[in-house]
Design a protein around this motif. Structure first.
Motif, PDB file in Angstrom:
ATOM      1  N   VAL A 136     -25.882 -42.024 -36.350  1.00 15.57           N
ATOM      2  CA  VAL A 136     -24.322 -42.899 -35.450  1.00 15.57           C
ATOM      3  C   VAL A 136     -23.762 -43.766 -36.433  1.00 15.57           C
ATOM      4  N   ALA A 137     -23.595 -44.023 -37.822  1.00 13.02           N
ATOM      5  CA  ALA A 137     -23.388 -44.018 -38.452  1.00 13.02           C
ATOM      6  C   ALA A 137     -21.996 -42.752 -38.604  1.00 13.02           C
ATOM      7  N   LYS A 138     -22.553 -41.830 -38.953  1.00 12.05           N
ATOM      8  CA  LYS A 138     -21.627 -40.425 -38.617  1.00 12.05           C
ATOM      9  C   LYS A 138     -20.438 -39.802 -37.165  1.00 12.05           C
ATOM     10  N   PHE A 139     -21.210 -40.279 -36.576  1.00 11.51           N
ATOM     11  CA  PHE A 139     -20.356 -40.159 -35.249  1.00 11.51           C
ATOM     12  C   PHE A 139     -19.470 -41.082 -34.994  1.00 11.51           C
ATOM     13  N   GLU A 140     -19.336 -42.346 -35.088  1.00 14.51           N
ATOM     14  CA  GLU A 140     -18.690 -43.324 -35.241  1.00 14.51           C
ATOM     15  C   GLU A 140     -17.709 -43.738 -36.403  1.00 14.51           C
ATOM     16  N   GLU A 141     -18.265 -42.841 -37.376  1.00 11.56           N
ATOM     17  CA  GLU A 141     -16.794 -42.821 -38.633  1.00 11.56           C
ATOM     18  C   GLU A 141     -15.684 -41.465 -38.021  1.00 11.56           C
ATOM     19  N   ALA A 142     -16.643 -40.155 -37.240  1.00  8.36           N
ATOM     20  CA  ALA A 142     -15.736 -39.151 -36.461  1.00  8.36           C
ATOM     21  C   ALA A 142     -14.809 -39.619 -35.828  1.00  8.36           C
ATOM     22  N   VAL A 143     -15.493 -40.658 -34.891  1.00 11.14           N
ATOM     23  CA  VAL A 143     -14.686 -41.247 -33.613  1.00 11.14           C
ATOM     24  C   VAL A 143     -13.047 -41.857 -33.815  1.00 11.14           C
ATOM     25  N   ALA A 144     -13.180 -42.923 -34.928  1.00 12.47           N
ATOM     26  CA  ALA A 144     -12.025 -43.694 -35.966  1.00 12.47           C
ATOM     27  C   ALA A 144     -11.630 -43.457 -36.951  1.00 12.47           C
ATOM     28  N   MET A 146     -10.544 -40.136 -35.621  1.00 16.46           N
ATOM     29  CA  MET A 146      -9.731 -39.001 -34.518  1.00 16.46           C
ATOM     30  C   MET A 146      -8.658 -40.455 -34.146  1.00 16.46           C
ATOM     31  N   LYS A 147      -9.343 -41.709 -34.197  1.00 16.48           N
ATOM     32  CA  LYS A 147      -7.993 -42.979 -33.521  1.00 16.48           C
ATOM     33  C   LYS A 147      -7.216 -42.955 -33.662  1.00 16.48           C
ATOM     34  N   ALA A 148      -7.920 -43.080 -35.843  1.00 18.96           N
ATOM     35  CA  ALA A 148      -6.961 -43.171 -36.199  1.00 18.96           C
ATOM     36  C   ALA A 148      -5.194 -42.397 -36.804  1.00 18.96           C
ATOM     37  N   LEU A 149      -5.700 -41.108 -35.936  1.00 14.55           N
ATOM     38  CA  LEU A 149      -4.970 -39.833 -35.785  1.00 14.55           C
ATOM     39  C   LEU A 149      -2.977 -40.684 -36.011  1.00 14.55           C
ATOM     40  N   PRO A 150      -1.746 -39.506 -36.211  1.00 13.99           N
ATOM     41  CA  PRO A 150      -1.087 -39.988 -35.900  1.00 13.99           C
ATOM     42  C   PRO A 150      -0.552 -39.868 -34.176  1.00 13.99           C
ATOM     43  N   PRO A 151       0.107 -40.534 -33.013  1.00 18.80           N
ATOM     44  CA  PRO A 151      -0.153 -40.231 -31.643  1.00 18.80           C
ATOM     45  C   PRO A 151       0.245 -39.025 -31.380  1.00 18.80           C
ATOM     46  N   ASN A 152       1.078 -38.564 -32.010  1.00 20.07           N
ATOM     47  CA  ASN A 152       1.514 -37.230 -31.197  1.00 20.07           C
ATOM     48  C   ASN A 152       0.609 -36.057 -32.067  1.00 20.07           C
ATOM     49  N   ASP A 153      -0.476 -36.275 -32.623  1.00 22.20           N
ATOM     50  CA  ASP A 153      -1.317 -35.460 -33.555  1.00 22.20           C
ATOM     51  C   ASP A 153      -1.911 -34.410 -32.300  1.00 22.20           C
ATOM     52  N   SER A 239     -18.308 -50.874 -32.281  1.00 18.23           N
ATOM     53  CA  SER A 239     -18.495 -49.516 -32.783  1.00 18.23           C
ATOM     54  C   SER A 239     -16.841 -49.141 -31.446  1.00 18.23           C
ATOM     55  N   PRO A 240     -16.600 -48.285 -32.535  1.00 18.10           N
ATOM     56  CA  PRO A 240     -15.232 -47.412 -32.801  1.00 18.10           C
ATOM     57  C   PRO A 240     -15.367 -46.445 -30.950  1.00 18.10           C
ATOM     58  N   LEU A 241     -17.262 -46.350 -31.260  1.00 14.62           N
ATOM     59  CA  LEU A 241     -17.815 -45.748 -29.274  1.00 14.62           C
ATOM     60  C   LEU A 241     -18.014 -46.401 -28.398  1.00 14.62           C
ATOM     61  N   TYR A 242     -17.215 -48.466 -28.410  1.00 18.78           N
ATOM     62  CA  TYR A 242     -17.420 -49.366 -27.335  1.00 18.78           C
ATOM     63  C   TYR A 242     -15.392 -48.606 -26.646  1.00 18.78           C
ATOM     64  N   ASN A 243     -16.230 -49.262 -25.259  1.00 19.50           N
ATOM     65  CA  ASN A 243     -15.162 -49.065 -23.739  1.00 19.50           C
ATOM     66  C   ASN A 243     -14.806 -49.994 -23.596  1.00 19.50           C
ATOM     67  N   ARG A 344     -10.800 -41.583 -21.931  1.00 19.16           N
ATOM     68  CA  ARG A 344     -10.144 -42.647 -22.978  1.00 19.16           C
ATOM     69  C   ARG A 344     -11.963 -43.252 -22.501  1.00 19.16           C
ATOM     70  N   ASP A 345     -12.648 -42.658 -22.524  1.00 17.56           N
ATOM     71  CA  ASP A 345     -14.257 -43.616 -23.022  1.00 17.56           C
ATOM     72  C   ASP A 345     -15.250 -41.945 -23.819  1.00 17.56           C
ATOM     73  N   ILE A 346     -15.784 -42.717 -25.099  1.00 17.71           N
ATOM     74  CA  ILE A 346     -16.497 -41.817 -25.400  1.00 17.71           C
ATOM     75  C   ILE A 346     -17.352 -41.019 -24.720  1.00 17.71           C
ATOM     76  N   ILE A 347     -17.781 -42.514 -24.088  1.00 19.15           N
ATOM     77  CA  ILE A 347     -18.672 -42.125 -23.136  1.00 19.15           C
ATOM     78  C   ILE A 347     -19.479 -40.769 -22.112  1.00 19.15           C
ATOM     79  N   PHE A 348     -17.915 -40.440 -22.116  1.00 25.29           N
ATOM     80  CA  PHE A 348     -17.553 -39.319 -21.338  1.00 25.29           C
ATOM     81  C   PHE A 348     -17.923 -37.761 -21.880  1.00 25.29           C
ATOM     82  N   PHE A 349     -17.560 -38.071 -22.962  1.00 28.61           N
ATOM     83  CA  PHE A 349     -18.455 -36.452 -23.851  1.00 28.61           C
ATOM     84  C   PHE A 349     -19.807 -37.504 -23.514  1.00 28.61           C
ATOM     85  N   GLY A 350     -21.015 -37.457 -23.855  1.00 29.22           N
ATOM     86  CA  GLY A 350     -22.399 -38.089 -23.922  1.00 29.22           C
ATOM     87  C   GLY A 350     -22.284 -37.458 -22.159  1.00 29.22           C
TER      88      GLY A 350
END
Length: 586
Positions: A136-144, A146-153, A239-243, A344-350
């Motif tokens: 879970v920690a690894k998953f949260e770090e990866a999503v965080a 991704m969310k922190a990247l520049p908007p046009n990336d 959590s960054p997984l929350y929407n 826009r909801d990470i649960i989409f991918f689950g």
């Protein structure tokens, strides 16, 4: 299908069972083109002059070589990846607002996708409710990250979510047609392969962001009793997984496959009833579509066709219920409740990982042979941005199995595989407290549907003749008996659901209720298409071979079909049953 695989499946089931609008041009990519008139047939089988097809040097796949003023019938071709430079505003079908969903890259550097080599380690996707803290920690770090990247990336979280809008809400048109034909990956045989590739690249990018090539997305296995609630990993507000754009009333609720938008949560006393019905729904979906992939995966769509004229597969209809249940319960149905915002909801991918897993299970039951062998399916293509920052063109034939893409699913029990006996045992029990009473049979006489469309403002109950009675086992293996609800009209931007029940009809009478649930039509909002009417037209096809056995209606020449409205404004043009030949190689 191999004899061993066929025998295993048969044995298991026998015990249970979218800027500027493109205009006609004298050239495409520097090549001269010729306009060729194209004939198609409408849903009533009348020949119509549908559109001019623009053919360049080499043309569309399978197009006729003879040109001239004489009209030619359209020849099937795969739906190709869009021209990224010709993006235009998409549409949020709920609000009607124009939205920007163009992908932040272009065709100049496209390469053809090459699947990973066979020696690459397999990434294992695990059920979301069984993840350990390290995962879970690894998953949260990866999503965080991704969310922190520049908007046009292109790797940015919102840019990745935009991919779904681009392919589902009218940001792009199919290549080579005027008037334009919108590109849509829902409602046809493109649904499953598109989302498999979408998740594949999303997963690889997440792994790249945390330096772990073995990272795998979790799956929300709502097909097992333990997974029929929102997984806790997505419910922590910090959590960054929350929407926040979910139906919070469902955080602790059991997911009922019979849910329609706005339904109250079921009473806890009905948990066993709901789980049993959910599992039986899955069992019947797999059993009835075992020999007919169109029922499970969706009907074919080829270049030049508007997808809404085709039928979704039964798996996509079930998938729509999960979207509706997870997203907000009032319009606008953000995020999961609307294709524009769903990713826009990470649960989409689950959720979609589990949809993909169920496809893999279905493919395994069929001996891992491709469900369709037509080039129109295998050569259909999409464009993605990969974990090496390369624009790649992928084809359906690149993703026929997870093994091709070097991932797998951690094996879990399939309690729905043998759900039939428990379902019928439960039906024989006395109703429990809080359980709704059987839907009463209308007192009015029952007739056939008739020639006129009917609005679904109250239950519709009709007699439907069967094409053949008392079919032998061989005949059932050669053709599936399919109930077809045709000419379904739903206003664009609206959610809709109705349920379909089948009951015996003997000597002018039916049983004490509306019979067995054969399936449901479930629509979540997505865009209308240019040059379209104001209504979404579709059909619903449901296999009923084993259902008729269950209700002991095999010897009868008629059955009673009840259409039960649940939500939305719906009109139906007709109901009939036909025999559909199965895949001869299965």
């Amino acid at each position: 299908m191999s004899l061993m695989a066929s025998s295993a499946l048969s044995a298991a089931f026998s015990h249970s069972h979218r800027m500027a609008t493109t205009q006609p041009s004298a050239s495409i990519a520097g090549r001269r083109v010729t306009a060729v008139s194209c004939e198609l047939k409408d849903e009533d089988n009348h020949v119509i002059d549908r559109r001019n097809v623009l053919l360049g040097l080499g043309g569309l796949y399978g197009a006729a070589a003879t040109l001239g003023s004489q009209k030619k019938k359209a020849i099937g071709a795969p739906v190709h990846a869009p021209e990224l430079s010709k993006c235009h505003l998409a549409e949020d079908s709920v609000t009607g607002e124009k939205v920007f969903c163009c992908l932040p890259y272009n065709e100049r550097d496209i390469v053809e996708f090459v699947p990973p080599p066979p020696y690459e380690p397999i990434r294992v996707r695990r059920p979301a409710h069984k993840l350990d803290l390290e995962y879970v920690a690894k998953f949260e770090e990866a999503v965080a990250r991704m969310k922190a990247l520049p908007p046009n990336d292109p790797w940015n979280f919102m840019q990745q979510a935009t991919i779904h809008c681009a392919y589902c809400n009218g940001a792009y048109d199919q290549v080579g047609f005027y008037p334009p034909v919108s590109l849509q990956v829902h409602g046809s045989w493109l649904f499953l392969p598109f989302h498999r590739l979408y998740l594949y690249f999303y997963e690889r990018i997440l792994g790249k962001l945390i330096g772990d090539p073995n990272f795998a997305l979790p799956y929300w296995n709502w097909d097992s009793p333990e997974g029929m609630r929102m997984p806790e990993i997505y419910l922590n507000p910090s959590s960054p997984l929350y929407n926040p754009m979910r139906d919070k009333g469902h955080y602790a609720a059991l997911f009922d496959y019979k849910y329609a938008v706005g339904d109250p949560n079921p009473e806890p006393s009905r948990d066993e009833h709901i789980v049993t019905h959910n599992l039986h729904h899955l069992h019947r979906m797999f059993k009835e579509s075992e020999r007919n992939p169109k029922l499970f995966m969706g009907k074919p769509v080829v270049a030049g066709e508007e997808v809404p004229s085709n039928a979704s597969g039964n798996l996509e209809n079930l998938h729509n219920i999960v979207h509706s249940w997870t997203g907000t319960s009032e319009a606008p149905y953000y995020d999961m409740g609307d294709f524009f915002t769903a990713a826009r909801d990470i649960i989409f991918f689950g959720h979609h990982a589990n949809v993909d897993r169920l496809w893999e299970i279905y493919n395994g039951f069929r001996g891992h042979i491709p469900e369709f062998k037509q080039e129109d399916w295998l050569e259909a293509s999409f464009i993605f941005y990969d974990e090496n920052r390369q624009v790649v063109r992928c084809k359906v034939k690149d993703c026929l199995t997870p093994q091709q893409l070097r991932y797998s699913y951690h094996p879990e029990n399939l309690p729905w595989l043998h759900a039939r006996q428990h379902y019928f045992r439960l039906k024989d029990k006395k109703p429990i407290a809080g359980e709704p009473a059987p839907v009463p049979v209308p007192a009015a006489p029952i007739y056939e549907f008739g020639p006129e469309p009917k609005p679904l403002v109250e239950p519709i109950q009709v007699i439907v003749p069967r094409p053949k009675i008392s079919r032998t086992k061989f005949e059932k293996e050669a053709a599936t008996e399919v109930l077809i609800i045709e000419g379904i009209e739903v206003p664009f931007g609206a959610a809709a659901r109705f349920d379909v029940y089948v009951a015996k009809f003997v000597d002018g009478h039916i049983g004490p209720d509306i019979g067995e649930l054969a399936g449901s039509f479930v629509k979540i909002p997505h865009s209308k298409h240019k040059f379209h009417l104001l209504h979404h037209k579709s059909s619903l096809e449901l296999g009923i071979t084993s259902l008729l056995e269950d209700i002991e209606a095999d010897p009868l020449d008629k059955v009673v079909v009840t259409i039960l409205p649940r939500i939305g404004e719906v009109k139906i043009r007709g109901i009939h049953i036909e025999l559909v030949k199965v895949d001869p190689e299965y």
